[in-house]
Design a protein around this motif. Structure first.
Motif, short mmCIF file in Angstrom:
data_model
loop_
_atom_site.label_atom_id
_atom_site.label_comp_id
_atom_site.label_asym_id
_atom_site.label_seq_id
_atom_site.Cartn_x
_atom_site.Cartn_y
_atom_site.Cartn_z
N GLY A 79 -7.50 -11.20 10.37
CA GLY A 79 -7.29 -10.34 11.51
C GLY A 79 -5.95 -9.65 11.54
N ARG A 80 -5.24 -9.65 10.41
CA ARG A 80 -3.95 -8.96 10.32
C ARG A 80 -4.06 -7.86 9.28
NH1 ARG A 80 0.47 -13.59 9.56
NH2 ARG A 80 1.88 -11.85 10.01
N ARG A 81 -3.09 -7.00 9.25
CA ARG A 81 -3.14 -5.88 8.32
C ARG A 81 -1.91 -5.88 7.43
NH1 ARG A 81 -1.87 -0.02 9.84
NH2 ARG A 81 -2.31 1.16 7.94
N GLY A 82 -2.12 -5.62 6.15
CA GLY A 82 -1.03 -5.48 5.22
C GLY A 82 -1.08 -4.11 4.56
N VAL A 83 0.08 -3.51 4.34
CA VAL A 83 0.18 -2.22 3.66
C VAL A 83 1.12 -2.39 2.47
CG1 VAL A 83 1.06 0.15 3.82
CG2 VAL A 83 -0.30 -0.81 5.69
N VAL A 84 0.68 -1.91 1.31
CA VAL A 84 1.45 -2.06 0.09
C VAL A 84 2.47 -0.92 -0.01
CG1 VAL A 84 1.36 -2.12 -2.44
CG2 VAL A 84 -0.44 -3.23 -1.09
N LEU A 85 3.75 -1.28 -0.23
CA LEU A 85 4.82 -0.30 -0.39
C LEU A 85 5.35 -0.37 -1.83
CD1 LEU A 85 6.97 -0.77 2.86
CD2 LEU A 85 5.11 0.85 2.45
N ASN A 86 5.39 0.77 -2.48
CA ASN A 86 5.85 0.83 -3.86
C ASN A 86 7.35 0.61 -3.97
OD1 ASN A 86 6.08 1.57 -6.68
ND2 ASN A 86 6.82 3.54 -5.96
N ALA A 87 7.75 -0.24 -4.95
CA ALA A 87 9.15 -0.46 -5.26
C ALA A 87 9.38 -0.31 -6.76
CB ALA A 87 9.60 -1.84 -4.79
N ASP A 88 8.70 0.68 -7.35
CA ASP A 88 8.81 0.94 -8.79
C ASP A 88 9.36 2.35 -8.98
OD1 ASP A 88 7.55 0.10 -11.72
OD2 ASP A 88 7.55 2.26 -11.35
N SER A 89 10.42 2.48 -9.77
CA SER A 89 11.13 3.75 -9.88
C SER A 89 10.36 4.82 -10.65
CB SER A 89 12.49 3.54 -10.54
OG SER A 89 12.32 3.03 -11.86
N ALA A 90 9.32 4.45 -11.38
CA ALA A 90 8.48 5.46 -12.04
C ALA A 90 7.30 5.86 -11.16
CB ALA A 90 7.98 4.95 -13.39
N GLN A 91 6.76 4.89 -10.43
CA GLN A 91 5.59 5.17 -9.61
C GLN A 91 5.90 6.01 -8.38
OE1 GLN A 91 3.67 1.36 -8.92
NE2 GLN A 91 2.58 1.48 -10.86
N LYS A 97 12.93 1.62 4.31
CA LYS A 97 13.33 1.11 5.63
C LYS A 97 12.56 1.82 6.74
CE LYS A 97 17.89 1.39 4.92
NZ LYS A 97 19.35 1.27 5.18
N ARG A 98 12.38 3.11 6.59
CA ARG A 98 11.60 3.85 7.60
C ARG A 98 10.16 3.34 7.65
NH1 ARG A 98 14.56 8.28 5.42
NH2 ARG A 98 12.78 8.88 4.10
N GLU A 99 9.56 3.15 6.49
CA GLU A 99 8.18 2.67 6.45
C GLU A 99 8.06 1.26 7.02
OE1 GLU A 99 5.68 4.42 5.86
OE2 GLU A 99 6.28 6.06 4.53
N ILE A 100 8.98 0.39 6.67
CA ILE A 100 8.94 -0.99 7.16
C ILE A 100 9.08 -1.02 8.68
CG2 ILE A 100 10.24 -3.17 7.19
CD1 ILE A 100 10.78 -2.66 4.16
N ALA A 101 10.01 -0.23 9.20
CA ALA A 101 10.19 -0.19 10.66
C ALA A 101 8.93 0.31 11.35
CB ALA A 101 11.38 0.70 11.01
N ALA A 102 8.32 1.36 10.79
CA ALA A 102 7.10 1.91 11.40
C ALA A 102 5.96 0.90 11.34
CB ALA A 102 6.70 3.20 10.68
N LEU A 103 5.83 0.19 10.23
CA LEU A 103 4.76 -0.80 10.10
C LEU A 103 4.99 -1.98 11.03
CD1 LEU A 103 4.30 -0.65 6.23
CD2 LEU A 103 2.69 0.17 7.95
N HIS A 104 6.23 -2.44 11.14
CA HIS A 104 6.52 -3.55 12.05
C HIS A 104 6.21 -3.16 13.50
CE1 HIS A 104 9.44 -5.97 9.28
NE2 HIS A 104 8.16 -6.19 9.01
N ALA A 105 6.46 -1.90 13.83
CA ALA A 105 6.16 -1.44 15.19
C ALA A 105 4.67 -1.52 15.50
CB ALA A 105 6.66 -0.01 15.38
#
Length: 315
Positions: A38-50, A94-102
């Motif tokens: 019942g929770r949601r996860g969103v994958v955030l890229n941390a690869d410098s080529a992708q 940081k912007r994406e993480i803050a938006a997702l946490h909200a």
């Protein structure tokens, strides 16, 4: 790492390790496991080529099929003509993480670029812009001369670097000459990291090296089958500077040399595979030594989501 306001609002999962180690698949599995609770996860890229839109194939960016309905962000988000620095990526993350946490969503960071992750978690040193005249002089020095100069002006940094590492030597030398302070002194003043204000759930993948290198070799072959040569042709047609990160990504110089007729196809494949293995080796060493000792390390075959992410997956 510090704690967030609650396990949901402040939680950030991190799955990191060398290329071809299966990080992306595991991130999707974690997101699906969260969804089943019942929770949601969103994958955030941390690869410098992708991060580059131009490198869909050569960066092994996840396909729609690979994503399995899980939302992915910061993949292909930069045009190749615009370099994405660690600071640029960290600001976007940081912007994406803050938006997702909200929204009560769990961000799942996945990637193998240690500098990106370190910048996000620890912050960045406030090094001022380098004096262009200093940069010009430093970058014109032969690497042996630059290294000798660095030994005299920042001996600690010189001792930590390979004498042939031209890029890092030049960076350290231009910083001390332009600012009067060493890189270490600047790094002691890092600001903007989020490591102390989130609840981090990290996992480092460290596969068997023989298995990993075999995967690297096969992956490069698969990239060629999926259109890597056409991808490089399109990049070359744009006339971008060869100094841009997108033009120096693994596989691009090797395939470009093949397209120019400088090497054979077999030599291109061998060079691309070797470059991939070398990169994976550097990443392996970094993730084995650099992250905090209390971050769990595991081989892919010994991972249990319910063990490694138990606090995230509790009902």
């Amino acid at each position: 790492m510090g704690k967030g306001d609650s396990p949901v609002k402040g939680a950030v999962a991190l799955i990191a390790g060398p290329t071809a180690s299966g990080k992306s698949d595991l991130a999707v599995e974690l997101a699906l496991a969260l969804e089943s609770r019942g929770r949601r996860g969103v994958v955030l890229n941390a690869d410098s080529a992708q991060v580059y839109a131009d490198l869909r194939v050569l960066s092994a960016r996840p396909s729609e099929e690979d994503m399995r309905g899980v939302e992915h962000r910061l993949f292909g988000a930069w045009d190749g003509a615009t370099p994405c620095s660690a600071a640029d990526w960290a600001a976007a993350a940081k912007r994406e993480i803050a938006a997702l946490h909200a929204e009560g969503v769990v961000p799942i960071l996945v990637g193998g670029t240690g500098l990106y992750l370190r910048t996000l978690l620890e912050g960045i040193a406030p090094i001022p812009a380098i004096d262009p005249a200093v940069r010009e002089v430093v970058r014109a020095l032969p690497t042996p001369d630059a290294y000798l100069a660095l030994q005299a002006e920042d001996s600690e940094r010189a001792a930590a670097l390979n004498p042939g590492d031209s890029q890092r030597i030049a960076r350290a030398l231009e910083v001390v000459r332009s600012t009067g302070k060493t890189l270490r002194e600047w790094q002691a003043e890092k600001t903007g990291g989020i490591g102390e204000v989130i609840e981090l759930h990290p996992l480092i993948l460290l596969p068997d090296r023989g298995w990993l290198y075999a995967r690297c070799d096969r992956r490069f072959e698969i990239m060629l089958e999926r259109g890597a040569i056409a991808e490089v042709e399109a990049l070359l047609a744009r006339g971008l500077s060869p100094e841009l990160p997108v033009m120096r990504a693994i596989g691009v110089p090797e395939i470009a040399a093949f397209l120019r007729g400088e090497i054979s196809r077999d030599a291109m494949i061998a060079a691309g595979q070797q470059a991939t293995r070398n990169y994976a080796k550097r990443q392996y060493t970094w993730f084995r030594r650099q992250p905090p000792a209390d971050w769990p390390r595991a081989t892919p075959e010994n991972i249990s989501l319910h063990v490694h992410f138990a606090s995230l997956l509790r009902d």
